[in-house]
Design an enzyme around this catalytic site. Structure first.
Site: not given
Lengths: 144, 144
Positions: B31, B55
């Site tokens: 990210s 995830e």
């Protein structure tokens, strides 16, 4: 770093174009961060279980494009594992258009590299062709 | 950065486990590097056209695991686009084992987060179950 930055901008362009067409898309993590026990492509676009695996190349104008054998091998290995289709995604920066050439269409050069000849880039699949494929309305053979 | 480093080590562990089983696997880029117009999961594993979207969560011992609604939404969105299956991949660090809980099994908490209860982690799918799925010999329903 400058050059890498520009490459990323084109990859991002490709990612967004497929995303807008309803695909799940990922750009692979930057080289450098990884342990080299796996291979992955520049960009991966998936829809309806159709997996498209891309090595990204840019060119100012329509011409022959070259890839290292390593780049070709990694797209082939990844596609085979995924059960997907591997392509060289060529962006003609002048017009902003993308062409997609199946990885098996490449020609081995004497120097051990791979070449996508200008004509194959020109006749390459377009984004709309790949989108259509995922609708399962036409088979890949029809495009080639 | 320390914590992020540890998370990456577990993701890499997951990547290598699937790679060894013949999957095409990618870890999403870190990210920070991206424009936020698309979503992508922590890890993506594909084989024979079967797309698994993960995830990643780690826990020291078997217990309830919590996810933000954003994390759940992104796995659902990506899986839907890909035509794949979304999971919370839980690593029980003490034993080194992984359990895979289908994203639809999560319970919404009063606080607006999502919970995977301890029992669902315990009864979660194992790596071998997911590998078997890609052989198309058993359907997902049989495991749930």
């Amino acid at each position: 770093m400058k050059i890498k930055g520009r490459g990323f901008a084109h990859e991002r362009d490709l990612v967004l174009k497929f995303w807008k067409k309803g695909f799940a898309v990922v750009r692979a993590p930057a080289s450098g961060s990884k342990v080299k026990r796996t291979v992955y492509p520049d960009v991966l676009a998936i829809r309806n279980g159709f997996v498209f695996v891309f090595e990204v190349k840019t060119t100012g104008r329509l011409r022959d494009v070259y890839l290292d054998s390593k780049q070709v091998a990694k797209v082939k290995e990844f596609s085979k594992r995924a059960g997907g289709l591997g392509f060289v995604a060529v962006k003609i920066v002048g017009t902003g258009e993308w062409r997609f050439v199946p990885i098996d269409k490449l020609q081995l050069t004497r120097g051990g590299r791979f070449k996508v000849c200008k004509l194959d880039v020109e006749k390459g699949l377009r984004l709309t062709d790949l989108v259509e494929l995922t609708h399962k309305t036409r088979r890949l053979d029809e495009f080639l």
